[in-house]
Design an enzyme around this catalytic site. Structure first.
Site, PDB file in Angstrom:
ATOM      1  N   ASP A 109      31.590 -14.718 -39.719  1.00  0.00           N
ATOM      2  CA  ASP A 109      30.476 -14.780 -38.984  1.00  0.00           C
ATOM      3  C   ASP A 109      30.702 -15.578 -37.845  1.00  0.00           C
ATOM      4  O   ASP A 109      31.370 -15.175 -36.905  1.00  0.00           O
ATOM      5  CB  ASP A 109      29.439 -15.465 -40.115  1.00  0.00           C
ATOM      6  CG  ASP A 109      28.097 -15.520 -39.522  1.00  0.00           C
ATOM      7  OD1 ASP A 109      27.122 -14.767 -39.858  1.00  0.00           O
ATOM      8  OD2 ASP A 109      27.544 -16.526 -39.105  1.00  0.00           O
ATOM      9  N   HIS A 154      16.910 -13.714 -36.266  1.00  0.00           N
ATOM     10  CA  HIS A 154      17.253 -15.313 -35.840  1.00  0.00           C
ATOM     11  C   HIS A 154      18.141 -15.226 -34.728  1.00  0.00           C
ATOM     12  O   HIS A 154      18.145 -16.202 -33.950  1.00  0.00           O
ATOM     13  CB  HIS A 154      18.009 -15.706 -37.009  1.00  0.00           C
ATOM     14  CG  HIS A 154      19.352 -15.073 -37.307  1.00  0.00           C
ATOM     15  ND1 HIS A 154      19.422 -13.787 -37.623  1.00  0.00           N
ATOM     16  CD2 HIS A 154      20.444 -15.471 -37.250  1.00  0.00           C
ATOM     17  CE1 HIS A 154      20.785 -13.334 -38.003  1.00  0.00           C
ATOM     18  NE2 HIS A 154      21.561 -14.398 -37.787  1.00  0.00           N
ATOM     19  N   HIS A 274      27.689 -10.642 -47.646  1.00  0.00           N
ATOM     20  CA  HIS A 274      27.926 -11.152 -46.425  1.00  0.00           C
ATOM     21  C   HIS A 274      29.104 -12.372 -46.701  1.00  0.00           C
ATOM     22  O   HIS A 274      29.834 -12.857 -45.887  1.00  0.00           O
ATOM     23  CB  HIS A 274      26.656 -11.594 -45.660  1.00  0.00           C
ATOM     24  CG  HIS A 274      27.307 -12.316 -44.470  1.00  0.00           C
ATOM     25  ND1 HIS A 274      27.862 -11.782 -43.341  1.00  0.00           N
ATOM     26  CD2 HIS A 274      26.885 -13.787 -43.818  1.00  0.00           C
ATOM     27  CE1 HIS A 274      27.834 -12.815 -42.347  1.00  0.00           C
ATOM     28  NE2 HIS A 274      27.333 -13.865 -42.684  1.00  0.00           N
TER      29      HIS A 274
END
Length: 294
Positions: A109, A154, A274
């Site tokens: 990420d 976001h 994720h």
């Protein structure tokens, strides 16, 4: 007391520009070094399972990125403070402080975006590059379009000028950060209560710096990626990318996106969520080991 990676020491080490980072350091001191970078909204703790599995063979270093966890959180007074270029320089400096001038680097990420930049900026330092569940920043913005971009709301929120995003998030920090832990985990049991609580605590204490990190990815990071793309820069080291099937969901060829940057590419899809280093640690450890054998 915050949960830790068992058997690892927690050290304060120098990054770039006087910033101090906290890192969990352990494993086989005579083995080749592997640096593991965490994602959002997490800390180095996300690597607890993978780090333990790699520890017999490798020196394993799991820092909190600047702005996250127990690392310093400098004020985002300019775009370079949280540019991925600066955060990559942190990682190189931290490894050097531990005596490693070359190391393998794996990121998830946000940490994967830092790892990508480190691979481009420090090709003589990063020997192998592992990427979990992202595409490069420039490509990320290019593949988000129409209503499908709602999955990344976001990104747009934290791209706004300073003030409103920080206020909105700080006023509902647990709900905001917790929503990603809930939505992105296919196996909620992989984030036990004490780990989830630590992620929420650490994130609530770092709202301004987390927003500054994301804001950089809507500005300076795009400019850096575009400059490399225009110059024909590519990743010189072996690269392994493990992703959910975002290409099918958002309508692009994820392997082709990565191949443009990484000629020596092993691109894999996973059925895990994720938070794959916590949901499928054996799969991710195997992918890292196979990368290091290349």
């Amino acid at each position: 007391m915050a949960p830790t990676i068992p058997g690892f020491d927690h050290l304060r080490l120098p990054g770039a520009d006087g910033v101090q980072l906290t890192a969990a350091v352990g494993g086989n001191g005579s083995g080749s070094p592997v640096v593991l970078l965490h994602g959002f909204p997490q800390t180095h703790l996300m690597w607890r399972h993978v780090a333990a599995r790699l520890a017999d063979e490798h020196a394993v270093i799991c820092p909190d990125l600047r702005g996250y966890g127990a690392s310093d959180k400098p004020a985002g007074t300019g775009p370079e403070v949280y540019a991925k270029r600066t955060m990559a320089a942190d990682v190189v400096a931290l490894a050097a402080a531990l005596g490693h001038d070359r190391f393998a680097l794996v990121g998830h990420d946000r940490g994967a975006l830092v790892a990508f930049r480190a691979g481009l900026d420090h090709p003589d330092t990063v020997t192998h590059l592992g990427i979990l569940d992202v595409v490069p920043t420039l490509d990320m913005w290019n593949v988000l379009h129409g209503v499908s971009a709602a999955v990344g709301y976001h990104l747009y929120l934290m791209a706004q000028p300073p003030g409103l995003p920080e206020t909105m998030i700080a006023n509902s920090a647990d709900a905001f950060f917790g929503s990603f832990l809930d939505a992105w985990a296919d196996d909620p049991a992989a984030l036990p209560p004490e780990v989830r609580a630590e992620y929420l605590r650490a994130s609530a204490a770092a709202v301004a710096s987390i927003v500054a990190d994301y804001r950089a990815s809507a500005g300076v990071d795009v400019r850096h990626d575009q400059a490399d793309l225009d110059a024909g820069s590519q990743l010189a080291m072996p690269v392994t990318v493990v992703q959910q099937d975002w290409g099918a969901q958002l309508g692009y060829d994820a392997a082709a996106v990565w191949r443009a940057w990484a000629p020596d590419l092993d691109h894999r899809l996973t059925g895990a969520g994720h938070f794959m280093a916590e949901e499928a640690p054996e799969e991710i450890t195997s992918a890292v080991r196979e990368l290091l054998a290349r």
